[in-house]
Design an enzyme around this catalytic site. Structure first.
Site, PDB file in Angstrom:
ATOM      1  N   ASP A  60      35.311  99.767 -24.122  1.00  0.00           N
ATOM      2  CA  ASP A  60      36.277 100.140 -25.156  1.00  0.00           C
ATOM      3  C   ASP A  60      37.620 100.493 -24.511  1.00  0.00           C
ATOM      4  OD1 ASP A  60      36.722 100.825 -27.998  1.00  0.00           O
ATOM      5  OD2 ASP A  60      37.043 102.845 -27.199  1.00  0.00           O
ATOM      6  N   GLU A  88      37.540  95.228 -23.855  1.00  0.00           N
ATOM      7  CA  GLU A  88      38.274  95.079 -25.107  1.00  0.00           C
ATOM      8  C   GLU A  88      39.772  95.087 -24.792  1.00  0.00           C
ATOM      9  OE1 GLU A  88      38.817  98.452 -27.474  1.00  0.00           O
ATOM     10  OE2 GLU A  88      39.435  97.348 -29.257  1.00  0.00           O
ATOM     11  N   ASP A 115      36.941  96.113 -36.002  1.00  0.00           N
ATOM     12  CA  ASP A 115      38.319  96.607 -35.881  1.00  0.00           C
ATOM     13  C   ASP A 115      39.327  95.786 -36.662  1.00  0.00           C
ATOM     14  OD1 ASP A 115      38.090  98.912 -34.370  1.00  0.00           O
ATOM     15  OD2 ASP A 115      38.170  97.863 -32.455  1.00  0.00           O
TER      16      ASP A 115
END
Lengths: 500, 500
Positions: free
Chosen positions: A225, A255, A339
């Protein structure tokens, strides 16, 4: 340096699961009932999905053709998305705890299915042990170096405000940093997410030992992340070395929504979540259905726009040209995620767009990834709406769409050329584009018409063999051999794959 | 109903340890150095004591005669006193974690020494998992019933203030309840200590399973922190049943400073921390050295006052008369604790007072308890000063005092009458008092003169056997047999035990 990515990723088909929303086993007790499964998702509500629910549905995923699951965070966290980690060593009790992960890993590995977890190493939560220790004790805490604190609050001269008062909240809204407004550095100045001080040796050791622990436990990879916010190549270098020392096939995927060459030289990560290809797919396959307002909701997608076939081809060339082919073959290629709004919703609900785009991913190098529910027609606007409960009733599934997903996956598995990095543009014309992919002496043509009007493509091909349609979105297309290739009449909003 | 208390308690000598301050093994890493061991204790500072440090010093405790250790809380907590529990299933990592407790239990049990832990079941800490879950998610949390929350904050209309802003802190100072000022009920309205809702079935089950877990793990008893604030006899009844089902010898001792008959009928606890006897001892043995200002610092000790010998005898009769003899024999008799100034400090630093009082406890029914360091002369005013680091250098120990402690314990072990509930007042005269204790055909006289002038006691005794001095605080006393007993000339500030 030579680049080594795990071989299994190149042939993998991923399925991304938001653990609270995929499936509920009914075997994890809730002290008070969660919100109704089928009600619209809310910012704070829990629906009660759990890991045993996933284990119960591994057959479903296997039938679809899925070979790997990427989970949004599963560690104990006081948030339905679980990005606010409370305890990195404990699977959230509401998900069934560590034992449920053991059962899931066993069930998945029996099916030769891989499990990748989401690693949130940039920040903890305001409930995290070492953070709370400093909130309570200030400078007297042995954990005072773990985060970035305001010295005035460390000495108790001024109260920390992890749950901001109305005044502190107003300061944040006015643009003051969290260090000033609430007493510590936080990701995006969100008080819920105190940023780790990864320069502190104890913090590094803690985070790296967490990464090791779960690989030792049996997971097959880490999705990282916001890893670019740990602006320290030595951290990620050590991360790679330590997890790879335990399992050399551990997949490491960051990410990063933008260009990520810095981390993809072979010494840090294997891949990124390929939001660059997502943006290209939205711009092309969305066609005249593209809902720009929705598609641009994620801050990193403010540049999304409609693409002609040639622009799309240029985008594909740009995105695949960014990295070494070994990396390209290991990318996590996705159409959407937790997201962003669902792909189909960005495309005004048009499933043709989704079907074409999925076929495109399945005929591209890099592991295609299904965001849970896309395959049965789940839609959803930006967060939290994109996190609906997976429909429990099969009558609510678009089984035609799910079959298309399965067919594309089966095609990909049957034809290695679909996964090859040896892919070239054959033609881009009006709203249609065609590519040629090669591997092991096999050739594959994939062609897509994102427009509403039919397009005739005249494709020059390197083989005189007869070309056969392997998969098509629907009827109406015409494939004719010519002396040096084929002509392809593509109806509007259609796609086809042919092989020779 | 018949009252059954664990047999071992009646013969036990306890030692109370404040884990951060007794001993440091040096084997638990600190990310940043703790405060110096010998510096004055502070509200927030850690000195770094740990459980392996205790294990290393079990021989010392055994030599002293100690047979049981009562620990202040040891579970993970962001406070040096660890009353703010963060995780009930984990021994604080700064104390060495669960493995260190295992080593300690093994080492203690090898020596036939018992381990009693402090159970803080009335309230958790603001860092506690289920509490943080509600702070984050409000009414959407499945843990919303675990505590007592302000409905307006549950719906996010108003922010919770676990770390109060200056405004919320001012409200608390002005006497507003924590429910109003920060959004939830808290022990003594302290925002750090949210009170459990023990009417919630999940909370009851959680707390009772914690109690069971550690008994199963091997502990020998629970000291219950502020248990009277869980105003629910069925809770404590079930508590007893469940821990006793695992180990019928589990000691259950409540922290109640006042009269506690309600809980001492045989169906809930075995004993309380006998602060009633503490107050009596301060009032009598302190004599003219009693520092009332210091002694009255604990809110429950505002009534402490100087006692004549007769008043002391009345207090002893009152306190022992409160409960069934089985309970009296199982009480935890203490001179001081982490919650009050050291006994010696309440007595203006006078060690005679301490020596007499310790001898009194060692000749009374109920298990005497040493607050760590008292035996080597550690002093200390009210919290935090009463929590000093145990002197590391033996040269700083009062070994004469320690030998006295050991002698009193040895006396108690050698003579069962010292532990008997069959104890009567022989005489109270001026500043001196004498008791007769009987058990197994043995008689013991214990006599104390808290004044500065000598007192002659004329004691009528039931046996014509010659009486011998078994232990005395010092020279100068005279014991003479008479036709029906003895005369005892007690110098000022002295005590004696004689046996026949």
């Amino acid at each position: 340096m030579p680049i080594h990515t795990p071989a299994w990723v190149r042939d993998a088909v991923f399925y991304q699961i938001f653990p609270d929303r995929f499936a509920r086993s009914g075997r994890v007790p809730f002290d008070a009932p969660p919100e109704p499964w089928d009600s619209p998702p809310t910012t704070y509500g829990f629906k009660g999905g759990d890991l045993d629910g996933v284990t119960d549905r591994l057959d479903y995923l296997q039938d679809l053709g899925v070979t790997a699951i990427y989970f949004c965070p599963i560690f104990a966290s006081a948030a339905n998305h679980r990005y606010h980690t409370y305890d990195y060593m404990t699977v959230d009790p509401l998900l069934g705890g560590n034992d449920a992960l053991r059962r899931l890993l066993d069930g998945a590995h029996e099916r030769d299915m891989k499990i990748v977890l989401d690693g949130v190493f940039n920040h903890a939560s305001r409930g995290f042990w070492q953070f709370q220790h400093v909130l309570e004790n200030g400078a007297a805490s042995p954990y005072r170096e773990w985060f970035h604190f305001d010295p005035a609050r460390l000495t108790h001269r001024k109260p920390f405000q992890p749950y901001p008062s109305e005044e502190a909240a107003a300061e944040l809204r006015a643009g003051h940093g969290s260090l000033e407004a609430v007493g510590y550095a936080a990701w995006w100045n969100l008080p819920a997410l105190p940023k780790f001080n990864t320069d502190c040796p104890a913090v590094r050791e803690f985070l790296l030992s967490v990464a090791e622990y779960w690989v030792q436990f049996g997971i097959d990879g880490w999705r990282l992340d916001v890893p670019n916010e740990i602006d320290d190549d030595s951290f990620w270098g050590e991360f790679r070395q330590r997890v790879r020392a335990i399992n050399p096939d551990t997949y490491i995927v960051g990410e990063v929504w933008g260009e990520a060459s810095r981390w993809l030289q072979g010494d840090m990560w294997d891949a990124v979540m390929n939001y660059q290809i997502t943006a290209a797919c939205l711009g092309f396959f969305g066609g005249d259905k593209l809902d720009l307002e929705e598609a641009r909701r994620p801050s990193s997608f403010s540049h999304v726009r409609a693409f002609s076939a040639q622009e799309f081809a240029d985008q594909v060339a740009r995105v695949t040209g960014m990295y070494d082919p070994e990396i390209v073959a290991s990318q996590l290629n996705l159409l959407d995620s937790h997201d962003m709004p669902r792909f189909v919703t960005c495309c005004g609900g048009d499933k043709h767009a989704l079907k074409m785009a999925w076929l495109f991913l399945c005929t591209s190098a890099g592991a295609p990834c299904i965001y849970y529910g896309d395959e049965v027609g789940v839609d959803g606007a930006h967060d939290p709406d994109c996190r609906k409960g997976f429909p429990q009733n099969e009558a609510d599934w678009d089984t035609n769409l799910r079959d298309w997903y399965a067919d594309c996956i089966a095609l990909r598995k049957a034809h290695p050329a679909t996964r090859s990095t040896n892919k070239t543009l054959l033609q881009a014309k009006d709203s249609a584009v065609a590519f040629l992919s090669k591997a092991d002496g096999q050739n594959i043509v994939s062609a897509f018409n994102a427009g509403t009007r039919e397009v005739l493509l005249d494709l020059q091909l390197p083989t005189a063999q007869p070309w056969n349609v392997l998969l098509a979105t629907g009827p109406g297309l015409e494939l004719k051999s010519t002396s040096n290739g084929v002509t392809l009449l593509l109806p509007g909003r259609s796609a086809v794959v042919a092989g020779a």
